[in-house]
Design a protein around this motif. Structure first.
Motif, PDB file in Angstrom:
ATOM      1  N   LYS A  69       0.839  -1.205   0.000  1.00  0.00           N
ATOM      2  CA  LYS A  69       0.000   0.000   0.000  1.00  0.00           C
ATOM      3  C   LYS A  69       0.872   1.253   0.000  1.00  0.00           C
ATOM      4  CE  LYS A  69      -4.247  -1.582   2.160  1.00  0.00           C
ATOM      5  NZ  LYS A  69      -5.086  -1.577   3.358  1.00  0.00           N
ATOM      6  N   LYS A 127       2.249   2.174  -3.331  1.00  0.00           N
ATOM      7  CA  LYS A 127       1.310   2.872  -4.202  1.00  0.00           C
ATOM      8  C   LYS A 127       1.205   4.345  -3.845  1.00  0.00           C
ATOM      9  CE  LYS A 127      -1.840  -0.953  -5.211  1.00  0.00           C
ATOM     10  NZ  LYS A 127      -3.209  -1.432  -4.964  1.00  0.00           N
ATOM     11  N   LYS A 174       2.125   7.567  -6.303  1.00  0.00           N
ATOM     12  CA  LYS A 174       1.215   8.670  -6.647  1.00  0.00           C
ATOM     13  C   LYS A 174       1.647   9.978  -5.990  1.00  0.00           C
ATOM     14  CE  LYS A 174      -1.537   5.833  -8.757  1.00  0.00           C
ATOM     15  NZ  LYS A 174      -1.671   5.847 -10.210  1.00  0.00           N
ATOM     16  N   ILE A 224       1.373  10.991  -2.946  1.00  0.00           N
ATOM     17  CA  ILE A 224       0.388  11.587  -2.036  1.00  0.00           C
ATOM     18  C   ILE A 224       0.956  11.546  -0.628  1.00  0.00           C
ATOM     19  CG2 ILE A 224      -1.898  11.258  -1.002  1.00  0.00           C
ATOM     20  CD1 ILE A 224      -2.817  10.159  -3.685  1.00  0.00           C
ATOM     21  N   LEU A 254      -5.852   6.131  -6.825  1.00  0.00           N
ATOM     22  CA  LEU A 254      -5.292   5.223  -5.843  1.00  0.00           C
ATOM     23  C   LEU A 254      -6.368   4.224  -5.444  1.00  0.00           C
ATOM     24  CD1 LEU A 254      -2.505   5.270  -4.550  1.00  0.00           C
ATOM     25  CD2 LEU A 254      -3.464   6.534  -2.659  1.00  0.00           C
ATOM     26  N   ASP A 255      -6.092   2.942  -5.640  1.00  0.00           N
ATOM     27  CA  ASP A 255      -7.115   1.951  -5.315  1.00  0.00           C
ATOM     28  C   ASP A 255      -6.737   1.188  -4.048  1.00  0.00           C
ATOM     29  OD1 ASP A 255      -4.918   0.956  -6.536  1.00  0.00           O
ATOM     30  OD2 ASP A 255      -5.956  -0.638  -7.623  1.00  0.00           O
ATOM     31  N   LEU A 256      -6.515   1.923  -2.972  1.00  0.00           N
ATOM     32  CA  LEU A 256      -6.096   1.286  -1.725  1.00  0.00           C
ATOM     33  C   LEU A 256      -7.247   0.608  -1.024  1.00  0.00           C
ATOM     34  CD1 LEU A 256      -3.630   3.631   0.144  1.00  0.00           C
ATOM     35  CD2 LEU A 256      -3.179   1.637  -1.256  1.00  0.00           C
ATOM     36  N   GLU A 257      -8.341   1.330  -0.905  1.00  0.00           N
ATOM     37  CA  GLU A 257      -9.498   0.831  -0.182  1.00  0.00           C
ATOM     38  C   GLU A 257     -10.655   0.870  -1.159  1.00  0.00           C
ATOM     39  OE1 GLU A 257      -9.437  -0.288   2.835  1.00  0.00           O
ATOM     40  OE2 GLU A 257      -7.604   0.544   3.704  1.00  0.00           O
TER      41      GLU A 257
END
Ligand SMILES: [Fe+3]
Ligand SMILES: [Mg+2]
Ligand SMILES: [Zn+2]
Ligand SMILES: [Zn+2]
Lengths: 662, 327
Positions: A492, A495, A499, A501, B177-180
């Protein structure tokens, strides 16, 4: 290093000290009028700072003001021949306060009280006990169930608990003690000493995944009496507070904890003016350095800082202290705690007020110093103070200056290495692996740093070591990650980094430690500050140096990429994590030594300074000393100065004193 | 100017630069205008969001609900909206059409009429795709009397539902963002809840705010300051979807600082608090409303949050993107 208070030239707070041998003898002498009396004391011993409402230290300025001495006590107090001549807290069972056990609404007193307390502790019960500087939570340290209950109720799953042992003999049975450590354990300041454990059973209960056990010996009459009446020889004695909150020191704050713990309280009638936590220290090659500088250390420092105006500095935010300079004299407060907690904020504000009032300092004449971090509570607070000048000081420079101040080397040019978790840098980035050259007087220049990594999710990276790891190796080859099989939050975090963020550049060595711990299997969260780093040191201490990794100093940065590449290769070859952890410590030490040697030569100095919480690690420090052996470089350190952020207020004061010219 | 993130910086901008030139007595979501016998709530809001579409909503829907909610926060039934669109040259017609449709649908759902508007097309890069401004009026319910100055010790803080959904959705949508998987914006009209709340507890209703930018922390800090009181929250009573909590943990954010578009906070006297709470809970979508704290007296006008262990934290306004500080 400390000045005995009798020779002080200004009125200030006095440190709290342990019961003296004379008083201890009387405590157990059936002939003495203070036989078994917990509040026994004399001019040479006992609490001071915790009870002082004002200066000078005289009875009417303490919480003992309302207790009147009986004729016999008064006689002692007034007789210059008596050893209690001018014992300001003088009292006896006839006229003074006493203790009582409050259990299920009942009051139990006298010897029966002590026997009941011992009974409760031996039965595995938890107890609230009032000591000189606040309440402690107490239980049998070998009773795993009792300690687990304490962990659950305090929300403190793995952090070590300090224990109190009956005496030196009991201490030697559970930890290795050098001569110096014995001396410190029995010193008047009576700190909690972190010493190398030799009892695995006890370690697994009170200090899991930790090389050390934190222990102290009794420092009050009451504590001696607990053991005398049969309390277990090893008891957990942890300050009574929820994590980060100030310790409870008023009787009317007790109800919440008593209800939560369903426990009895041993209550003393003498009031405490302000809570003072136990000092925690550890002996390494950098001295007997306090992690938490508190009880016993509330003294005037034996140094002078030149300044025509008073200086007030407010430190950092998580382990704050304040420092006041007046007439060149320097007073540094005890550890105040985590400023995100409201109770701590109040304690902090009160301490500032107290220090100004008690030392007669006029704020409008005062230079105010604070950290460069714009979001620290202490920064915002300092900016609202109506001083005559406000100055922000860079965090890591304050780290260095604190040591040079006590060594009285304000004009000495040094090479300074500061490794910690995070501090706000002059470029607005998050620093924490800093290499400086310069002096307090001429200023420090940032000469280099750890190669920038990513702090993913800001403070979240300090909570999740796997997330810190993603910030260091995130740009490595993707199929390496598949082979390493690192669990969430690692993927996680990758990612989020990709990005960009909430991803900050950082040079933090604290996070480097977390990252290496995660790589070698520490996949938990940091349930307390430094957990992963402590676990990594513990892991490393189980091996000898078998591997050393490349960690080059380019002249501008310490490049961690080859370090990680080699550690990962070693791990993929199934090398034991302990050997890799040991190799990491040695490699970091080697890198530090390379920096010191090359910069000392380049800038023509023989002095180096190490500061920052990372240097609490005794393995790292002893490796650095070993590697420097035979060289003419001297590392400056001092027993009085914390390496962690307790030192920041002092460093800020030193920098202001040396650089502000009117 | 760096005042975008809500909270302290924008407060400073508004109070320092704008208020001195305007005829504003109290800073609220909507202003009151007296038209003969009728009291009208009047408000305007501009919407800039990137991306235009996100899980659970879009800029068009936000533009309607945002203004509807500001009117509702004035204790008024939303009546009519006018709108201005600023369109970047080159924006695809389908995208524009989709947003107009979204506005229309949101207005229908909120039972409010879009009665007029204006459109400007500006050169490429003089705007970011699409900006929408909406202004609206509502009819103030004569039973309500809202003012921070009425807020007193013992009053209860009611929160309409889980917080943080909108802000986290936008953050994730912006980064792809595809975290959740399951987070979507909470954008909706809150008038149905407010309407029932007024029916049940109007005499005890003292203050309302929809915690958009800067989140709940900023709204409550403003209340504490304007009302000269302090606020104690019970951390466990504040609902946060587990996905939002997980996202906040990994991003180092506090849900209390995250924007919402379909929630509101009401301060109700103790006497009426239970009735108010029940009224909200009975409207579909209001089941998770809760009393989350209480007002107390203090010379520090602050917001605190207490948890069963972890002690009491001070909750500050958001200053922008929170910086790391753990040493
Ligand atoms: Fe630091
Ligand atoms: Mg609005
Ligand atoms: Zn004594
Ligand atoms: Zn007496």
């Amino acid at each position: 290093m400390t000045t005995p208070y009798r020779t002080m030239t200004i009125f200030t707070f006095l440190p709290d000290t342990a019961i003296c041998d004379d008083c201890l003898k009387e405590l157990f002498d059936p002939e003495s009028k203070r036989y078994l009396y917990p509040y026994i004391g004399c001019p040479n011993c006992g609490p001071r700072y915790a009870l002082m409402k004002n200066v000078p230290f005289e009875r009417q300025n303490t919480t003992m003001a309302d207790w009147e001495m009986c004729p016999s006590c008064k006689e002692e107090y007034e007789n210059p021949q008596n050893r209690r001549y001018h014992a300001e807290l003088n009292c006896c069972p006839q006229c003074g306060p006493n203790y009582y056990l409050f259990e299920n609404g009942q009051r139990v007193e006298g010897e029966e009280m002590f026997r009941r307390v011992a009974e409760l502790l031996n039965a595995g019960e938890t107890l609230l006990v009032k000591n000189n500087g606040g309440y402690h939570l107490v239980c049998d340290a070998f009773n795993g169930k009792a300690v687990q209950v304490m962990r659950n109720k305090l929300g403190r799953p793995r952090k070590a608990f300090a224990i109190m042992v009956k005496d030196l003999e009991a201490a030697k049975e559970i930890v290795h003690l050098s001569e110096k450590e014995e001396e410190i354990l029995l010193s008047k300041r009576r700190p909690i000493l972190l010493a190398k454990s030799k009892n695995e059973e006890l370690s697994s209960i009170v200090a899991p995944n930790n090389t050390d056990i934190g222990l102290m010996v009794p420092y009050t009459g009451l504590q001696h009496l607990l053991f005398h009446f049969g309390a277990p020889r090893y008891i957990v004695m942890t300050s009574a507070n929820y994590p980060g909150e100030p310790t409870i020191h008023k009787d009317d704050q007790l109800t919440g904890l008593m209800e939560d713990f369903q426990c009895a309280a041993l209550i003393g009638e003498r009031e405490i003016e302000r809570s003072v936590d136990d000092t925690v220290l550890k002996v390494t090659k950098l001295g007997a350095v306090p992690f938490r500088r508190s009880r016993g250390y509330n003294n005037l420092l034996d140094i002078a800082l030149p300044s025509s105006r008073p200086i007030l500095t407010v430190g950092a935010d998580l382990k704050s202290t304040i420092t006041l300079v007046k007439d060149q004299k320097v007073v540094m407060s005890h550890h105040l705690g985590d400023m995100t907690k409201y109770g701590t904020q109040l304690k902090f504000e009160r301490t500032v007020k107290d220090y100004l009032a008690i030392h007669g300092v006029d704020l409008s004449e005062t230079i105010i110093g604070y950290d460069l971090h714009p979001e620290y509570f202490t920064t915002k607070f300092a900016q609202t103070l109506e001083g005559c000048q406000h100055v922000a000081v860079q965090h890591h420079k304050a780290h260095l200056a604190s040591i040079l101040a006590v060594k009285n080397k304000l004009s000495e040019r040094v090479v300074g290495i500061v490794f910690d978790g995070a501090g706000f840098g002059e470029d607005g980035e998050i620093w924490g692996g800093e290499i400086f050259v310069g002096s307090v007087q001429e200023g420090f220049t940032r000469h280099g740093h750890l190669r920038k990594a990513s702090l993913i999710g800001g403070d979240a990276a300090a909570t999740y070591p796997l997330q810190a790891l993603a910030g260091f190796i995130g740009d490595f080859d993707k199929d390496l990650f598949e082979r390493l099989q690192l669990p969430d939050p690692f993927p996680k975090a990758l990612k989020i980094k990709e990005k960009n963020i909430r991803t900050f550049p950082t040079t933090s060595v604290g996070r480097l430690y977390d990252a290496v711990a995660a790589l070698l299997g520490f996949h938990l969260d940091n349930s307390f500050e430094g957990e992963a780093a402590i676990a990594l040191e513990y892991l490393a201490s189980q091996s000898k140096v078998e591997e050393v990794y490349t960690f080059p100093w380019t002249g501008e940065e310490l490049d961690y990429r080859p370090l990680f590449e080699e550690m990962i290769q070693s791990k993929l070859k199934d090398q034991s994590p302990s050997v890799i952890a040991r190799g990491f410590h040695r490699s970091l030490a080697q890198a530090v030594v390379d920096v010191i040697q090359s910069l000392c030569e380049e800038y023509d100095t023989n002095y180096a300074v190490l500061s920052g919480g990372v240097f609490h690690n005794s393995l790292l420090v002893s490796d650095i000393f070993d590697l420097l052996e035979g060289s003419k470089i001297e590392i400056l350190y001092d027993d009085e100065v914390p390496l962690g952020d307790n030192c920041i207020s002092l460093g800020q004061a030193a920098i202001l004193s040396a650089t502000i010219i009117e | 100017l760096a005042h975008g993130a809500g909270g302290k910086a924008s407060r400073r901008l508004i109070e320092g630069l704008l208020v001195p030139y305007l005829n504003v007595k109290e800073l609220n979501d909507a202003a009151y205008v007296q038209a003969d016998q009728t009291k009208i709530a009047f408000t305007a809001d501009s919407f800039v969001v990137n991306p235009l579409r996100f899980p659970g909503g879009s800029i068009g829907e936000l533009a309607i609900n945002g203004t509807v909610n500001d009117i509702a926060m004035g204790g008024a039934k939303p009546l009519a909206i006018v709108t201005t669109l600023i369109i970047e040259a080159g924006l695809e017609t389908e995208i524009l059409e989709a947003e107009i449709k979204a506005m229309h649908e949101a207005a229908e759902k909120a039972n409010v009429a879009i009665v007029g508007g204006d459109t400007k097309v500006v050169e490429h890069q003089k705007a970011d795709k699409l900006f929408i401004t909406t202004a609206g009026i509502g009819l103030v319910d004569p039973r309500v009397n809202l003012s921070a100055s009425r807020v007193k010790k013992g009053d209860k803080i009611i929160l309409s539902g889980p917080i943080g959904d909108h802000g986290i959705t936008i953050l994730f949508a912006r980064g792809d963002l595809d975290l959740e998987a399951d987070i979507k914006s909470d954008t909706r009209s809150v008038w149905p809840f407010v309407s029932k709340l007024i029916n049940a507890a109007a005499p005890g209703l003292k203050w309302m705010r929809d915690p958009t930018r800067g989140g709940m922390a900023t709204a409550l800090n403003e209340l504490a300051r304007d009302a000269q009181v302090a606020i104690m929250l019970e951390e466990e009573a504040i609902k946060v979807h587990p996905e939002v909590r997980g996202a906040c943990e990994i991003l180092g954010l506090d849900p209390m600082h995250i924007a919402n578009e379909g929630q509101f906070i009401a301060v109700v006297s103790e006497e009426y608090a239970q009735d108010a709470l029940k009224a909200i809970q009975q409207v579909p979508g209001g089941e998770q409303a809760a009393i989350i704290g209480e007002v107390f007296e203090s010379d520090r006008h602050i917001v605190l949050s207490r948890s069963s262990y972890g002690g009491t934290r001070a909750i500050d306004m958001l200053v922008g993107d929170p910086l790391p500080r753990i040493c």
